[in-house]
Design an enzyme around this catalytic site. Structure first.
Site, mmCIF file in Angstrom:
data_model
loop_
_atom_site.group_PDB
_atom_site.id
_atom_site.type_symbol
_atom_site.label_atom_id
_atom_site.label_comp_id
_atom_site.label_asym_id
_atom_site.label_seq_id
_atom_site.Cartn_x
_atom_site.Cartn_y
_atom_site.Cartn_z
ATOM 1 N N ARG A 261 -8.781 -10.067 -3.266
ATOM 2 C CA ARG A 261 -7.341 -9.842 -3.487
ATOM 3 C C ARG A 261 -6.483 -10.883 -2.778
ATOM 4 O O ARG A 261 -5.438 -11.279 -3.306
ATOM 5 C CB ARG A 261 -6.983 -8.421 -3.074
ATOM 6 C CG ARG A 261 -7.477 -7.397 -4.125
ATOM 7 C CD ARG A 261 -7.444 -6.020 -3.592
ATOM 8 N NE ARG A 261 -7.658 -4.996 -4.614
ATOM 9 C CZ ARG A 261 -7.966 -3.735 -4.324
ATOM 10 N NH1 ARG A 261 -8.089 -3.351 -3.064
ATOM 11 N NH2 ARG A 261 -8.144 -2.848 -5.285
ATOM 12 N N ASN B 45 -3.808 -6.499 -8.995
ATOM 13 C CA ASN B 45 -4.562 -6.885 -7.794
ATOM 14 C C ASN B 45 -6.034 -7.184 -8.096
ATOM 15 O O ASN B 45 -6.898 -7.050 -7.242
ATOM 16 C CB ASN B 45 -4.387 -5.843 -6.682
ATOM 17 C CG ASN B 45 -4.946 -4.477 -7.048
ATOM 18 O OD1 ASN B 45 -5.370 -4.264 -8.173
ATOM 19 N ND2 ASN B 45 -4.939 -3.571 -6.093
ATOM 20 N N PHE C 181 4.010 4.874 -9.237
ATOM 21 C CA PHE C 181 3.494 3.673 -9.902
ATOM 22 C C PHE C 181 2.569 3.982 -11.072
ATOM 23 O O PHE C 181 2.082 3.065 -11.727
ATOM 24 C CB PHE C 181 2.775 2.769 -8.883
ATOM 25 C CG PHE C 181 1.626 3.417 -8.155
ATOM 26 C CD1 PHE C 181 0.379 3.552 -8.755
ATOM 27 C CD2 PHE C 181 1.770 3.869 -6.854
ATOM 28 C CE1 PHE C 181 -0.691 4.145 -8.093
ATOM 29 C CE2 PHE C 181 0.703 4.463 -6.175
ATOM 30 C CZ PHE C 181 -0.527 4.593 -6.809
ATOM 31 N N HIS D 22 -10.609 -3.214 -8.988
ATOM 32 C CA HIS D 22 -10.614 -1.830 -8.495
ATOM 33 C C HIS D 22 -12.005 -1.545 -7.964
ATOM 34 O O HIS D 22 -12.990 -2.039 -8.511
ATOM 35 C CB HIS D 22 -10.302 -0.844 -9.625
ATOM 36 C CG HIS D 22 -10.643 0.577 -9.271
ATOM 37 N ND1 HIS D 22 -9.787 1.362 -8.546
ATOM 38 C CD2 HIS D 22 -11.770 1.307 -9.479
ATOM 39 C CE1 HIS D 22 -10.377 2.545 -8.340
ATOM 40 N NE2 HIS D 22 -11.567 2.532 -8.902
ATOM 41 N N THR E 256 -5.486 -3.144 -0.777
ATOM 42 C CA THR E 256 -4.856 -2.928 -2.088
ATOM 43 C C THR E 256 -3.696 -3.889 -2.319
ATOM 44 O O THR E 256 -3.560 -4.473 -3.396
ATOM 45 C CB THR E 256 -4.327 -1.471 -2.177
ATOM 46 O OG1 THR E 256 -5.421 -0.588 -1.916
ATOM 47 C CG2 THR E 256 -3.733 -1.175 -3.543
ATOM 48 N N LYS F 178 -9.745 -6.421 -13.339
ATOM 49 C CA LYS F 178 -8.525 -5.999 -14.051
ATOM 50 C C LYS F 178 -7.981 -7.094 -14.989
ATOM 51 O O LYS F 178 -8.385 -8.264 -14.887
ATOM 52 C CB LYS F 178 -7.471 -5.587 -13.019
ATOM 53 C CG LYS F 178 -7.883 -4.364 -12.193
ATOM 54 C CD LYS F 178 -6.730 -3.894 -11.296
ATOM 55 C CE LYS F 178 -7.140 -2.689 -10.477
ATOM 56 N NZ LYS F 178 -6.003 -2.143 -9.687
HETATM 57 P P1 CMP Z 1 -6.687 0.498 -7.456
HETATM 58 O O1 CMP Z 1 -7.720 0.280 -6.411
HETATM 59 O O2 CMP Z 1 -7.070 0.209 -8.863
HETATM 60 O O3 CMP Z 1 -6.169 2.023 -7.374
HETATM 61 C C1 CMP Z 1 -4.889 2.403 -7.831
HETATM 62 C C2 CMP Z 1 -4.035 1.231 -8.165
HETATM 63 O O4 CMP Z 1 -2.659 1.482 -8.231
HETATM 64 C C3 CMP Z 1 -4.155 0.192 -7.062
HETATM 65 O O5 CMP Z 1 -5.429 -0.396 -7.084
HETATM 66 C C4 CMP Z 1 -2.997 -0.724 -7.396
HETATM 67 O O6 CMP Z 1 -3.336 -1.703 -8.353
HETATM 68 C C5 CMP Z 1 -1.996 0.218 -8.066
HETATM 69 N N1 CMP Z 1 -0.761 0.387 -7.307
HETATM 70 C C6 CMP Z 1 0.447 0.016 -7.711
HETATM 71 N N2 CMP Z 1 1.375 0.315 -6.786
HETATM 72 C C7 CMP Z 1 0.722 0.884 -5.769
HETATM 73 C C8 CMP Z 1 1.134 1.404 -4.495
HETATM 74 N N3 CMP Z 1 2.415 1.399 -4.109
HETATM 75 N N4 CMP Z 1 0.193 1.916 -3.675
HETATM 76 C C9 CMP Z 1 -1.120 1.942 -4.066
HETATM 77 N N5 CMP Z 1 -1.565 1.451 -5.255
HETATM 78 C C10 CMP Z 1 -0.651 0.924 -6.089
#
Ligand code: CMP
Length: 140
Positions: free
Chosen positions: A104, A114, A59, A117, A93, A11
């Site tokens: 992470r 984070n 989000f 993905h 996450t 990212k």
């Molecule tokens: P990712 O694995 O890319 O999938 C969805 C993304 O949403 C997650 O990682 C986070 O970077 C982002 N995100 C932001 N806020 C939240 C949340 N409250 N719960 C889950 N994902 C979140």
């Protein structure tokens, strides 16, 4: 265990801090091969389409806006149990909940920024891989 493919994205928070090589080393050291990789700048429309499954979440808008703040590196990882293995290498996450030694835990700035993905299941992996790559671009 089966040989699987999974879609990974490094990212913008990680590309900005020049962490692509360190993150790729973790995949390779832990048995995943990078068989396709491209560094691109997503448009807002592309970020929204990629994260469409989250469009009802609070989000969603912030996440899509974050994903276009800089380049991302999209990649296909291959290996035994690659989907689960990649999720183990990434960690939870929310970096506050991530285990020691995960990407992470070591690199993420927040739950949104984070660093990586990874696909969460075989069906999503296939869909996410085809979002970024044609079969011709995946070289095992
Ligand atoms: P990712 O694995 O890319 O999938 C969805 C993304 O949403 C997650 O990682 C986070 O970077 C982002 N995100 C932001 N806020 C939240 C949340 N409250 N719960 C889950 N994902 C979140």
């Amino acid at each position: 265990m089966a040989i699987e493919r999974t879609l990974s994205i490094i990212k913008p928070d990680a590309t900005r801090r020049n962490l692509t090589g360190q993150i790729n080393a973790r995949f390779e050291e832990q048995g995943l091969s990078i068989v396709a990789q491209k560094r691109i700048r997503l448009t807002l429309e592309q970020a929204q389409a990629f994260y469409d499954v989250h469009k009802e979440r609070a989000f969603f808008e912030d996440l899509c806006n974050f994903m276009i703040t800089g380049p991302v590196v999209a990649q296909v990882l291959v290996g035994e149990d690659a989907i689960t293995k990649n999720r183990d290498i990434m960690g939870a996450t929310n970096p506050a909940n991530a285990d020691e030694g995960t990407i992470r835990k070591d690199f993420a700035e927040s739950i949104e920024a984070n660093s990586v993905h990874g696909s969460d299941a075989p069906e999503t992996a296939a869909k996410e891989i085809s979002f970024f790559f044609s079969e011709l671009e995946i070289v095992g």
